[in-house]
Motif scaffolding. Sequence first.
Motif, PDB file in Angstrom:
ATOM      1  N   GLU A  25       0.845  -1.193   0.000  1.00  0.00           N
ATOM      2  CA  GLU A  25       0.000   0.000   0.000  1.00  0.00           C
ATOM      3  C   GLU A  25       0.885   1.250   0.000  1.00  0.00           C
ATOM      4  O   GLU A  25       2.067   1.182   0.302  1.00  0.00           O
ATOM      5  N   SER A  26       0.292   2.379  -0.320  1.00  0.00           N
ATOM      6  CA  SER A  26       1.034   3.629  -0.209  1.00  0.00           C
ATOM      7  C   SER A  26       0.552   4.366   1.036  1.00  0.00           C
ATOM      8  O   SER A  26      -0.534   4.114   1.533  1.00  0.00           O
ATOM      9  N   VAL A  27       1.396   5.246   1.518  1.00  0.00           N
ATOM     10  CA  VAL A  27       1.089   6.058   2.694  1.00  0.00           C
ATOM     11  C   VAL A  27       1.381   7.502   2.315  1.00  0.00           C
ATOM     12  O   VAL A  27       2.354   7.794   1.622  1.00  0.00           O
ATOM     13  N   SER A  28       0.541   8.417   2.778  1.00  0.00           N
ATOM     14  CA  SER A  28       0.715   9.832   2.475  1.00  0.00           C
ATOM     15  C   SER A  28       0.854  10.647   3.754  1.00  0.00           C
ATOM     16  O   SER A  28       0.265  10.308   4.774  1.00  0.00           O
ATOM     17  N   VAL A  29       1.637  11.707   3.653  1.00  0.00           N
ATOM     18  CA  VAL A  29       1.753  12.681   4.731  1.00  0.00           C
ATOM     19  C   VAL A  29       1.346  14.023   4.130  1.00  0.00           C
ATOM     20  O   VAL A  29       1.916  14.455   3.130  1.00  0.00           O
ATOM     21  N   LEU A  30       0.331  14.646   4.722  1.00  0.00           N
ATOM     22  CA  LEU A  30      -0.068  15.979   4.273  1.00  0.00           C
ATOM     23  C   LEU A  30       0.999  16.979   4.682  1.00  0.00           C
ATOM     24  O   LEU A  30       1.521  16.921   5.796  1.00  0.00           O
ATOM     25  N   ILE A  31       1.310  17.896   3.803  1.00  0.00           N
ATOM     26  CA  ILE A  31       2.324  18.914   4.080  1.00  0.00           C
ATOM     27  C   ILE A  31       1.638  20.274   4.128  1.00  0.00           C
ATOM     28  O   ILE A  31       1.223  20.818   3.105  1.00  0.00           O
ATOM     29  N   ASP A  32       1.476  20.782   5.359  1.00  0.00           N
ATOM     30  CA  ASP A  32       0.877  22.095   5.570  1.00  0.00           C
ATOM     31  C   ASP A  32       1.725  22.969   6.490  1.00  0.00           C
ATOM     32  O   ASP A  32       1.403  24.132   6.698  1.00  0.00           O
ATOM     33  N   SER A  33       2.771  22.382   7.096  1.00  0.00           N
ATOM     34  CA  SER A  33       3.594  23.127   8.055  1.00  0.00           C
ATOM     35  C   SER A  33       4.975  22.475   8.163  1.00  0.00           C
ATOM     36  O   SER A  33       5.193  21.378   7.663  1.00  0.00           O
ATOM     37  N   GLU A  34       5.867  23.162   8.861  1.00  0.00           N
ATOM     38  CA  GLU A  34       7.212  22.616   9.122  1.00  0.00           C
ATOM     39  C   GLU A  34       7.125  21.302   9.895  1.00  0.00           C
ATOM     40  O   GLU A  34       7.931  20.403   9.676  1.00  0.00           O
ATOM     41  N   ASP A  35       6.155  21.189  10.806  1.00  0.00           N
ATOM     42  CA  ASP A  35       5.986  19.943  11.564  1.00  0.00           C
ATOM     43  C   ASP A  35       5.680  18.775  10.634  1.00  0.00           C
ATOM     44  O   ASP A  35       6.141  17.653  10.848  1.00  0.00           O
ATOM     45  N   THR A  63      17.110  13.937   3.220  1.00  0.00           N
ATOM     46  CA  THR A  63      17.449  15.213   2.582  1.00  0.00           C
ATOM     47  C   THR A  63      16.489  15.512   1.431  1.00  0.00           C
ATOM     48  O   THR A  63      15.987  16.635   1.302  1.00  0.00           O
ATOM     49  N   VAL A  64      16.226  14.502   0.620  1.00  0.00           N
ATOM     50  CA  VAL A  64      15.321  14.663  -0.521  1.00  0.00           C
ATOM     51  C   VAL A  64      13.914  15.022  -0.049  1.00  0.00           C
ATOM     52  O   VAL A  64      13.270  15.928  -0.589  1.00  0.00           O
ATOM     53  N   ILE A  65      13.435  14.318   0.969  1.00  0.00           N
ATOM     54  CA  ILE A  65      12.103  14.603   1.491  1.00  0.00           C
ATOM     55  C   ILE A  65      12.039  16.029   2.035  1.00  0.00           C
ATOM     56  O   ILE A  65      11.061  16.749   1.790  1.00  0.00           O
ATOM     57  N   SER A  66      13.068  16.448   2.740  1.00  0.00           N
ATOM     58  CA  SER A  66      13.105  17.825   3.254  1.00  0.00           C
ATOM     59  C   SER A  66      13.005  18.829   2.118  1.00  0.00           C
ATOM     60  O   SER A  66      12.236  19.802   2.197  1.00  0.00           O
ATOM     61  N   GLU A  67      13.762  18.610   1.073  1.00  0.00           N
ATOM     62  CA  GLU A  67      13.761  19.536  -0.067  1.00  0.00           C
ATOM     63  C   GLU A  67      12.403  19.550  -0.762  1.00  0.00           C
ATOM     64  O   GLU A  67      11.854  20.619  -1.054  1.00  0.00           O
ATOM     65  N   LEU A  68      11.848  18.382  -1.027  1.00  0.00           N
ATOM     66  CA  LEU A  68      10.565  18.314  -1.727  1.00  0.00           C
ATOM     67  C   LEU A  68       9.447  18.924  -0.883  1.00  0.00           C
ATOM     68  O   LEU A  68       8.620  19.685  -1.399  1.00  0.00           O
ATOM     69  N   ALA A  69       9.418  18.602   0.406  1.00  0.00           N
ATOM     70  CA  ALA A  69       8.374  19.147   1.287  1.00  0.00           C
ATOM     71  C   ALA A  69       8.532  20.657   1.437  1.00  0.00           C
ATOM     72  O   ALA A  69       7.541  21.395   1.456  1.00  0.00           O
ATOM     73  N   ARG A  70       9.762  21.133   1.532  1.00  0.00           N
ATOM     74  CA  ARG A  70       9.987  22.577   1.643  1.00  0.00           C
ATOM     75  C   ARG A  70       9.513  23.282   0.371  1.00  0.00           C
ATOM     76  O   ARG A  70       8.894  24.351   0.429  1.00  0.00           O
ATOM     77  N   ASN A  71       9.778  22.684  -0.789  1.00  0.00           N
ATOM     78  CA  ASN A  71       9.281  23.270  -2.042  1.00  0.00           C
ATOM     79  C   ASN A  71       7.761  23.355  -2.038  1.00  0.00           C
ATOM     80  O   ASN A  71       7.192  24.356  -2.487  1.00  0.00           O
ATOM     81  N   VAL A  72       7.105  22.323  -1.526  1.00  0.00           N
ATOM     82  CA  VAL A  72       5.644  22.347  -1.424  1.00  0.00           C
ATOM     83  C   VAL A  72       5.209  23.531  -0.563  1.00  0.00           C
ATOM     84  O   VAL A  72       4.332  24.302  -0.949  1.00  0.00           O
ATOM     85  N   LEU A  73       5.830  23.680   0.613  1.00  0.00           N
ATOM     86  CA  LEU A  73       5.440  24.770   1.522  1.00  0.00           C
ATOM     87  C   LEU A  73       5.696  26.147   0.920  1.00  0.00           C
ATOM     88  O   LEU A  73       4.842  27.024   0.993  1.00  0.00           O
ATOM     89  N   VAL A  74       6.862  26.331   0.333  1.00  0.00           N
ATOM     90  CA  VAL A  74       7.252  27.651  -0.184  1.00  0.00           C
ATOM     91  C   VAL A  74       6.444  28.035  -1.418  1.00  0.00           C
ATOM     92  O   VAL A  74       5.990  29.174  -1.538  1.00  0.00           O
ATOM     93  N   HIS A  75       6.258  27.091  -2.323  1.00  0.00           N
ATOM     94  CA  HIS A  75       5.658  27.445  -3.614  1.00  0.00           C
ATOM     95  C   HIS A  75       4.159  27.173  -3.719  1.00  0.00           C
ATOM     96  O   HIS A  75       3.492  27.782  -4.550  1.00  0.00           O
ATOM     97  N   ALA A  76       3.638  26.260  -2.904  1.00  0.00           N
ATOM     98  CA  ALA A  76       2.213  25.918  -3.020  1.00  0.00           C
ATOM     99  C   ALA A  76       1.455  26.030  -1.700  1.00  0.00           C
ATOM    100  O   ALA A  76       0.242  25.954  -1.686  1.00  0.00           O
ATOM    101  N   ARG A  77       2.182  26.122  -0.590  1.00  0.00           N
ATOM    102  CA  ARG A  77       1.634  26.235   0.771  1.00  0.00           C
ATOM    103  C   ARG A  77       1.114  24.935   1.346  1.00  0.00           C
ATOM    104  O   ARG A  77       1.093  24.771   2.550  1.00  0.00           O
ATOM    105  N   HIS A  78       0.655  24.012   0.512  1.00  0.00           N
ATOM    106  CA  HIS A  78       0.258  22.704   1.027  1.00  0.00           C
ATOM    107  C   HIS A  78       0.295  21.681  -0.104  1.00  0.00           C
ATOM    108  O   HIS A  78       0.266  22.024  -1.284  1.00  0.00           O
ATOM    109  N   GLY A  79       0.396  20.434   0.300  1.00  0.00           N
ATOM    110  CA  GLY A  79       0.460  19.336  -0.656  1.00  0.00           C
ATOM    111  C   GLY A  79       0.601  18.030   0.098  1.00  0.00           C
ATOM    112  O   GLY A  79       0.216  17.930   1.270  1.00  0.00           O
ATOM    113  N   GLU A  80       1.172  17.042  -0.555  1.00  0.00           N
ATOM    114  CA  GLU A  80       1.329  15.727   0.045  1.00  0.00           C
ATOM    115  C   GLU A  80       2.641  15.101  -0.385  1.00  0.00           C
ATOM    116  O   GLU A  80       3.134  15.370  -1.478  1.00  0.00           O
TER     117      GLU A  80
END
Length: 155
Positions: A25-35, A63-80
Amino acid sequence: MRLVAVILGADFEIARDMARLLTGESVSVLIDSEDDLVAAREQGRALASQLKLSSTDIVRIATVISELARNVLVHARHGEIHFRTIDDGRRRGIEITAKDEGPGIERPDRAMQDGYSTSGGFGLGLPGVRRLMDEFRIESTAAGTTVTVTKWSEW
Protein backbone atom coordinates in the motif's frame (compact mmCIF):
# COMPACT_ATOMS: atom_id res chain seq x y z
CA MET A 1 4.89 -9.34 15.39
CA ARG A 2 8.38 -8.97 13.91
CA LEU A 3 7.65 -5.55 12.42
CA VAL A 4 6.73 -4.09 15.81
CA ALA A 5 9.96 -5.47 17.30
CA VAL A 6 12.01 -3.92 14.52
CA ILE A 7 10.36 -0.55 14.92
CA LEU A 8 10.33 -0.68 18.71
CA GLY A 9 10.53 2.83 20.05
CA ALA A 10 9.05 4.41 16.94
CA ASP A 11 5.70 6.06 17.19
CA PHE A 12 2.61 3.89 16.65
CA GLU A 13 1.46 5.69 13.51
CA ILE A 14 4.79 5.11 11.80
CA ALA A 15 4.71 1.42 12.81
CA ARG A 16 1.18 1.09 11.42
CA ASP A 17 2.18 2.85 8.21
CA MET A 18 5.25 0.62 7.84
CA ALA A 19 3.02 -2.45 7.99
CA ARG A 20 0.84 -0.95 5.25
CA LEU A 21 3.83 0.00 3.11
CA LEU A 22 5.45 -3.41 3.36
CA THR A 23 2.26 -5.00 2.05
CA GLY A 24 2.32 -2.80 -1.05
CA GLU A 25 0.00 0.00 0.00
CA SER A 26 1.03 3.63 -0.21
CA VAL A 27 1.09 6.06 2.69
CA SER A 28 0.71 9.83 2.48
CA VAL A 29 1.75 12.68 4.73
CA LEU A 30 -0.07 15.98 4.27
CA ILE A 31 2.32 18.91 4.08
CA ASP A 32 0.88 22.10 5.57
CA SER A 33 3.59 23.13 8.06
CA GLU A 34 7.21 22.62 9.12
CA ASP A 35 5.99 19.94 11.56
CA ASP A 36 4.59 17.98 8.62
CA LEU A 37 7.97 18.22 6.92
CA VAL A 38 9.54 16.57 9.98
CA ALA A 39 6.85 13.85 10.03
CA ALA A 40 7.40 13.10 6.33
CA ARG A 41 11.16 12.91 6.84
CA GLU A 42 10.71 10.45 9.73
CA GLN A 43 8.33 8.34 7.65
CA GLY A 44 10.90 8.15 4.86
CA ARG A 45 13.73 7.28 7.24
CA ALA A 46 11.70 4.50 8.84
CA LEU A 47 10.74 2.99 5.48
CA ALA A 48 14.30 3.21 4.13
CA SER A 49 15.56 1.50 7.27
CA GLN A 50 12.97 -1.30 6.89
CA LEU A 51 14.13 -1.80 3.31
CA LYS A 52 17.67 -2.15 4.66
CA LEU A 53 19.02 0.77 2.66
CA SER A 54 22.48 1.95 3.66
CA SER A 55 22.83 4.66 6.29
CA THR A 56 24.10 6.94 3.52
CA ASP A 57 20.97 6.31 1.47
CA ILE A 58 18.77 6.92 4.52
CA VAL A 59 20.38 10.35 4.92
CA ARG A 60 19.92 11.01 1.20
CA ILE A 61 16.24 10.11 1.44
CA ALA A 62 15.72 12.38 4.46
CA THR A 63 17.45 15.21 2.58
CA VAL A 64 15.32 14.66 -0.52
CA ILE A 65 12.10 14.60 1.49
CA SER A 66 13.11 17.83 3.25
CA GLU A 67 13.76 19.54 -0.07
CA LEU A 68 10.56 18.31 -1.73
CA ALA A 69 8.37 19.15 1.29
CA ARG A 70 9.99 22.58 1.64
CA ASN A 71 9.28 23.27 -2.04
CA VAL A 72 5.64 22.35 -1.42
CA LEU A 73 5.44 24.77 1.52
CA VAL A 74 7.25 27.65 -0.18
CA HIS A 75 5.66 27.45 -3.61
CA ALA A 76 2.21 25.92 -3.02
CA ARG A 77 1.63 26.23 0.77
CA HIS A 78 0.26 22.70 1.03
CA GLY A 79 0.46 19.34 -0.66
CA GLU A 80 1.33 15.73 0.04
CA ILE A 81 4.28 13.38 0.15
CA HIS A 82 3.38 9.81 -0.87
CA PHE A 83 5.53 6.80 -0.04
CA ARG A 84 5.40 3.29 -1.42
CA THR A 85 7.68 0.31 -1.67
CA ILE A 86 8.44 -1.02 -5.12
CA ASP A 87 9.93 -4.31 -6.31
CA ASP A 88 11.16 -5.17 -9.80
CA GLY A 89 12.12 -8.79 -9.04
CA ARG A 90 15.82 -8.13 -8.43
CA ARG A 91 15.66 -5.18 -6.08
CA ARG A 92 13.36 -3.34 -3.72
CA GLY A 93 13.07 0.35 -3.41
CA ILE A 94 11.27 3.33 -2.04
CA GLU A 95 9.28 5.63 -4.28
CA ILE A 96 8.54 9.11 -2.99
CA THR A 97 6.09 11.43 -4.71
CA ALA A 98 5.63 15.09 -3.77
CA LYS A 99 2.39 16.55 -5.09
CA ASP A 100 0.88 20.00 -4.84
CA GLU A 101 -1.78 22.10 -6.50
CA GLY A 102 0.29 25.26 -6.59
CA PRO A 103 0.99 27.49 -9.59
CA GLY A 104 3.37 24.99 -11.18
CA ILE A 105 6.90 25.53 -12.42
CA GLU A 106 6.87 27.72 -15.49
CA ARG A 107 10.09 26.24 -16.91
CA PRO A 108 10.84 22.82 -15.37
CA ASP A 109 13.90 22.49 -17.64
CA ARG A 110 15.38 25.66 -16.10
CA ALA A 111 14.43 24.59 -12.58
CA MET A 112 16.63 21.51 -13.12
CA GLN A 113 19.71 23.66 -13.76
CA ASP A 114 22.07 24.37 -10.87
CA GLY A 115 21.77 27.98 -9.76
CA TYR A 116 18.24 28.63 -11.03
CA SER A 117 15.91 29.84 -8.27
CA THR A 118 12.59 31.63 -8.08
CA SER A 119 12.65 31.89 -4.29
CA GLY A 120 16.02 33.55 -3.71
CA GLY A 121 17.80 30.31 -2.72
CA PHE A 122 20.95 28.82 -4.21
CA GLY A 123 19.04 26.93 -6.90
CA LEU A 124 20.45 23.56 -5.89
CA GLY A 125 17.21 21.94 -4.64
CA LEU A 126 15.71 19.99 -7.52
CA PRO A 127 19.04 19.34 -9.27
CA GLY A 128 20.35 18.04 -5.93
CA VAL A 129 17.31 15.81 -5.48
CA ARG A 130 17.94 14.36 -8.95
CA ARG A 131 21.59 13.63 -8.09
CA LEU A 132 20.75 11.96 -4.75
CA MET A 133 18.20 9.52 -6.14
CA ASP A 134 18.33 6.71 -8.71
CA GLU A 135 15.30 7.87 -10.69
CA PHE A 136 13.66 11.29 -11.02
CA ARG A 137 10.51 12.51 -12.81
CA ILE A 138 8.89 15.92 -12.74
CA GLU A 139 5.55 17.00 -14.16
CA SER A 140 4.38 20.55 -13.76
CA THR A 141 1.39 22.46 -15.09
CA ALA A 142 -0.51 25.54 -13.98
CA ALA A 143 -2.57 23.12 -11.84
CA GLY A 144 0.38 21.90 -9.77
CA THR A 145 3.62 19.98 -9.66
CA THR A 146 4.41 16.32 -9.10
CA VAL A 147 7.95 15.11 -8.46
CA THR A 148 8.52 11.35 -8.19
CA VAL A 149 11.86 9.91 -7.10
CA THR A 150 13.09 6.38 -6.48
CA LYS A 151 15.97 4.89 -4.50
CA TRP A 152 16.74 1.21 -5.11
CA SER A 153 18.31 -1.39 -2.85
CA GLU A 154 19.84 -4.53 -4.35
CA TRP A 155 18.62 -7.76 -2.73
